[in-house]
Design a protein around this motif. Sequence first.
Motif, PDB file in Angstrom:
ATOM      1  N   ILE A   1      -4.809   2.479 -18.784  1.00 15.07           N
ATOM      2  CA  ILE A   1      -5.174   1.685 -17.608  1.00 15.07           C
ATOM      3  C   ILE A   1      -5.678   2.603 -16.484  1.00 15.07           C
ATOM      4  O   ILE A   1      -6.663   2.290 -15.804  1.00 15.07           O
ATOM      5  CB  ILE A   1      -3.971   0.840 -17.143  1.00 15.07           C
ATOM      6  N   TYR A   2      -5.026   3.741 -16.303  1.00  8.69           N
ATOM      7  CA  TYR A   2      -5.466   4.703 -15.283  1.00  8.69           C
ATOM      8  C   TYR A   2      -6.894   5.173 -15.557  1.00  8.69           C
ATOM      9  O   TYR A   2      -7.751   5.188 -14.655  1.00  8.69           O
ATOM     10  CB  TYR A   2      -4.498   5.887 -15.246  1.00  8.69           C
ATOM     11  N   ARG A   3      -7.173   5.554 -16.802  1.00  9.06           N
ATOM     12  CA  ARG A   3      -8.511   6.036 -17.135  1.00  9.06           C
ATOM     13  C   ARG A   3      -9.553   4.936 -16.948  1.00  9.06           C
ATOM     14  O   ARG A   3     -10.666   5.192 -16.465  1.00  9.06           O
ATOM     15  CB  ARG A   3      -8.535   6.563 -18.577  1.00  9.06           C
TER      16      ARG A   3
ATOM     17  N   ALA B   1       5.772  -5.348 -19.629  1.00  9.18           N
ATOM     18  CA  ALA B   1       5.711  -6.619 -20.364  1.00  9.18           C
ATOM     19  C   ALA B   1       4.677  -6.541 -21.476  1.00  9.18           C
ATOM     20  O   ALA B   1       4.908  -7.038 -22.591  1.00  9.18           O
ATOM     21  CB  ALA B   1       5.384  -7.755 -19.404  1.00  9.18           C
ATOM     22  N   ALA B   2       3.536  -5.892 -21.204  1.00 10.46           N
ATOM     23  CA  ALA B   2       2.468  -5.831 -22.196  1.00 10.46           C
ATOM     24  C   ALA B   2       2.847  -4.969 -23.382  1.00 10.46           C
ATOM     25  O   ALA B   2       2.584  -5.336 -24.537  1.00 10.46           O
ATOM     26  CB  ALA B   2       1.184  -5.307 -21.550  1.00 10.46           C
ATOM     27  N   ARG B   3       3.462  -3.835 -23.142  1.00  8.04           N
ATOM     28  CA  ARG B   3       3.830  -2.992 -24.284  1.00  8.04           C
ATOM     29  C   ARG B   3       4.930  -3.638 -25.099  1.00  8.04           C
ATOM     30  O   ARG B   3       4.988  -3.509 -26.315  1.00  8.04           O
ATOM     31  CB  ARG B   3       4.169  -1.578 -23.847  1.00  8.04           C
TER      32      ARG B   3
ATOM     33  N   THR C   1      -2.966  -6.020  -9.933  1.00  8.79           N
ATOM     34  CA  THR C   1      -4.060  -6.931 -10.261  1.00  8.79           C
ATOM     35  C   THR C   1      -5.016  -6.298 -11.256  1.00  8.79           C
ATOM     36  O   THR C   1      -5.417  -6.912 -12.253  1.00  8.79           O
ATOM     37  CB  THR C   1      -4.816  -7.342  -8.990  1.00  8.79           C
ATOM     38  N   LEU C   2      -5.389  -5.033 -11.001  1.00  6.34           N
ATOM     39  CA  LEU C   2      -6.270  -4.328 -11.924  1.00  6.34           C
ATOM     40  C   LEU C   2      -5.580  -4.115 -13.264  1.00  6.34           C
ATOM     41  O   LEU C   2      -6.195  -4.286 -14.326  1.00  6.34           O
ATOM     42  CB  LEU C   2      -6.698  -2.990 -11.326  1.00  6.34           C
ATOM     43  N   THR C   3      -4.310  -3.739 -13.216  1.00  3.11           N
ATOM     44  CA  THR C   3      -3.547  -3.559 -14.455  1.00  3.11           C
ATOM     45  C   THR C   3      -3.579  -4.828 -15.298  1.00  3.11           C
ATOM     46  O   THR C   3      -3.820  -4.798 -16.509  1.00  3.11           O
ATOM     47  CB  THR C   3      -2.096  -3.181 -14.124  1.00  3.11           C
ATOM     48  N   GLN C   4      -3.355  -5.948 -14.652  1.00  2.62           N
ATOM     49  CA  GLN C   4      -3.359  -7.238 -15.331  1.00  2.62           C
ATOM     50  C   GLN C   4      -4.725  -7.526 -15.961  1.00  2.62           C
ATOM     51  O   GLN C   4      -4.822  -8.009 -17.095  1.00  2.62           O
ATOM     52  CB  GLN C   4      -2.984  -8.342 -14.340  1.00  2.62           C
TER      53      GLN C   4
ATOM     54  N   LEU D   1       1.250   3.668 -10.835  1.00  2.00           N
ATOM     55  CA  LEU D   1       0.756   2.361 -11.255  1.00  2.00           C
ATOM     56  C   LEU D   1       1.846   1.310 -11.119  1.00  2.00           C
ATOM     57  O   LEU D   1       3.030   1.591 -11.387  1.00  2.00           O
ATOM     58  CB  LEU D   1       0.302   2.389 -12.723  1.00  2.00           C
ATOM     59  N   GLU D   2       1.459   0.115 -10.700  1.00  3.80           N
ATOM     60  CA  GLU D   2       2.376  -1.020 -10.799  1.00  3.80           C
ATOM     61  C   GLU D   2       2.653  -1.221 -12.278  1.00  3.80           C
ATOM     62  O   GLU D   2       1.724  -1.291 -13.087  1.00  3.80           O
ATOM     63  CB  GLU D   2       1.748  -2.276 -10.203  1.00  3.80           C
ATOM     64  N   ALA D   3       3.925  -1.298 -12.663  1.00  2.00           N
ATOM     65  CA  ALA D   3       4.241  -1.186 -14.087  1.00  2.00           C
ATOM     66  C   ALA D   3       4.996  -2.366 -14.682  1.00  2.00           C
ATOM     67  O   ALA D   3       5.318  -2.324 -15.867  1.00  2.00           O
ATOM     68  CB  ALA D   3       5.035   0.093 -14.340  1.00  2.00           C
TER      69      ALA D   3
END
Length: 336
Positions: A313-315, A115-117, A10-13, A108-110
């Motif tokens: 995303i981690y940072r 998909a984003a990269r 969710t946060l990644t998104q 991280l959920e990847a």
Amino acid sequence: MTSFHVVDGTLTQEVIAAAPAKILELVRDTYLAHSLGRTVNPNSYFLRFPDKPSCRIIALPAHLGGEQPVSGLKWIASYPPNVEQNLQRASAVLILNDAETGYPFACLEASQISAARTAASAALAVETLQPGERPRTVLFVGAGVIGRTVSNFLAARGLAVGDCLVHDHVDAYADNFASYLRETHGWTSAQRADDIDSALAMADLVILATTAPAPWLSDEQTLRPDQLILNLSLRDIHPTVMIKCHNILDDVDHCLTAQTSPHLTELEYGTRDFITGTLADVLRGEVTLHQDRTTIFSPFGLGVLDLAVGAHIYRTALEQGRATEIPGFFPELSRW
């Protein structure tokens, strides 16, 4: 680095949706760093199953140098039968490792990262290989998560779409995707295309995002010299078509593996002369394209792209205080 954090999807998104321009910038910079030898990107490793030939799990190890070096591994499963249960085809995790000690420090959920990269790479290719052009007709072949994410990035970059067509082997999927394009991006012309041959002949920009196990786009279809094809699904295009086109890859050796369309073309014709160059070559001005032939961009998907996006995303998660720390993940750090 002694702590270990988990970053959920969710946060990644949210991070990706908040700043797609940042993701595209990271992808562009990573392509250039890779072309200058500032990365380590071994071949991907495939886990296959005799009883499930369409399924696989892929390991993508990589290292990204620079001011904030990081190593890691994306472990991504592709199970096409999931779609029949209304599950997404792909699921993934990304492990980040400290470049100095080798200790893993985050998971991280990847699937969103992957998909984003991919979508950022596609949008970058459109801006680089079709600069200044307004595609009159855009064709999406494959109405899944990758196609949807590519549309999000193209829309975020302000791509002005004229006509928009969607083709899928399941009509309902194409209809759903066309509705999404109309309602989310305001591409009011979006509609299902039943005749793939006519759609291919009309389109200025073609996004191939299918799970086809073998090439289906042959020289029986009509392509145009001003056309750009994004070969995101890797093996949709027959060698007899590839050999006649400008071919831009993300990495030559990486793409010429695993029965991709470029790999099949090399095996069929015994040469790499059909390869025009890499996207980084075009970005640096070392390769110039002319509209005398169709241009095909085939990105195999470099693990260093996942690292760059994942580390960002981690940072961001740490800065926002939203990364979940796992106390005691390393029960003992001292050697004695």
